[in-house]
Design a protein around this motif. Structure first.
Motif: not given
Length: 304
Positions: A234, A237, A247, A249-250
């Motif tokens: 966390t 990122v 960052t 890929e969510p």
């Protein structure tokens, strides 16, 4: 006849008096109860004569012109009291430092005396986790105790460092002084002339000041690798996004709530356990690879 005045003093701050306290001592003979012995010694060193009195009854029998120095819990029946030493908030921290000094000094505790930064580092993590749990549980009694244990680790490490060689030595005052300087420097809207800011402005300003101070090239610099993998990831990122770095890929969360997200993550942990995998280790390796990608990107940018 009652004594002229009782002046309460602090054993933590011997010789320190407020304006009313100094005024009460001016041109009067002085006496001191046992709890005020440290302040009495300071006054004697400055040339004042101070008589010792053993208890409140002896103090009450003194002539009316005498001012009696009294420690915590000491009172003289029938005598007016003047504010002597108004202790500032945080004065109790002096007791913590004094106790730690006693524990580490000759004649103190043999266990405390043999500890090093390395031997203590696990306790720092343990106490921080316990304080975190108390905060999550919203338990003020536990918070007070666990934050005290975290404070112990800070004072302990500072005391160990105070005994180090000249090139590695610092003490608790150095720790406090550096913290104060940092807080003042990073809050120019409070201590400087930066003008008022909203929360977003404060956060942006903090990051800009920190960036200028640290001169860090990569978002990975200054992020602890020993924290849990989720917290580590966390932090990376967030820092990468603020610095304009790529960052991961969510995943698609849709309209999931934090509770639903937690259930999905727990299900992943359970599935990993069924296969004999450690989800924490797997995530840590993924975060480690991502940290390496960020460092590589930072290097590429520095040479372009």
């Amino acid at each position: 006849m009652p004594v002229a005045v009782v002046v309460p003093v602090s054993p933590r701050l011997p010789g320190l008096l407020g304006p009313a306290g100094w005024a009460a001592l001016a041109d009067r003979p002085l006496a001191a109860l046992p709890g005020a012995a440290a302040t009495a010694d300071v006054l004697r060193a400055a040339g004042r004569e101070v008589a010792d009195v053993l208890d409140a009854d002896a103090a009450a029998a003194l002539p009316g012109a005498v001012a009696v120095l009294a420690g915590p819990g000491e009172a003289v029946p029938g005598a007016p009291v003047v504010e002597g030493t108004p202790e500032p908030p945080g004065a109790g921290l002096l007791d913590v430092v004094t106790v730690m000094d006693r524990l580490r000094s000759p004649g103190g505790c043999p266990w405390d005396a043999e500890q090093t930064h390395s031997s203590l580092r696990g306790y720092l993590l343990e106490e921080a986790h316990e304080a975190y749990d108390a905060i999550v549980d919203d338990d003020p009694v536990a918070m007070r105790e666990e934050l005290g244990d975290v404070l112990l680790q800070v004072v302990f490490h500072a005391r160990v460092a105070a005994e180090a060689g000249p090139d590695r030595r610092f003490d608790v005052d150095d720790v406090a002084g550096e913290l104060v300087e940092k807080l003042v420097r990073r809050h120019p809207h409070v201590f400087g002339d930066a003008g008022p800011r909203d929360v977003a402005g404060v956060e942006a300003g903090w990051e800009e000041i920190k960036k200028a101070e640290k001169q860090r090239r990569s978002p990975t610099e200054g992020v602890s690798r020993s924290q849990p993998a989720t917290a580590w990831g966390t932090a990376l990122v967030r820092r990468a996004a603020r610095a304009g770095f790529p960052t991961p890929e969510p995943a698609e969360l849709g309209s999931s709530s934090p509770e639903e997200l937690g259930e999905r993550l727990l299900a992943v942990v359970a599935a990993a356990a069924q296969r004999g995998w450690d989800a924490e280790d797997a995530l840590r390796e993924a975060v480690r690879r991502y940290a390496g990608e960020l460092d590589a990107e930072a290097y590429r940018r520095s040479v372009d």
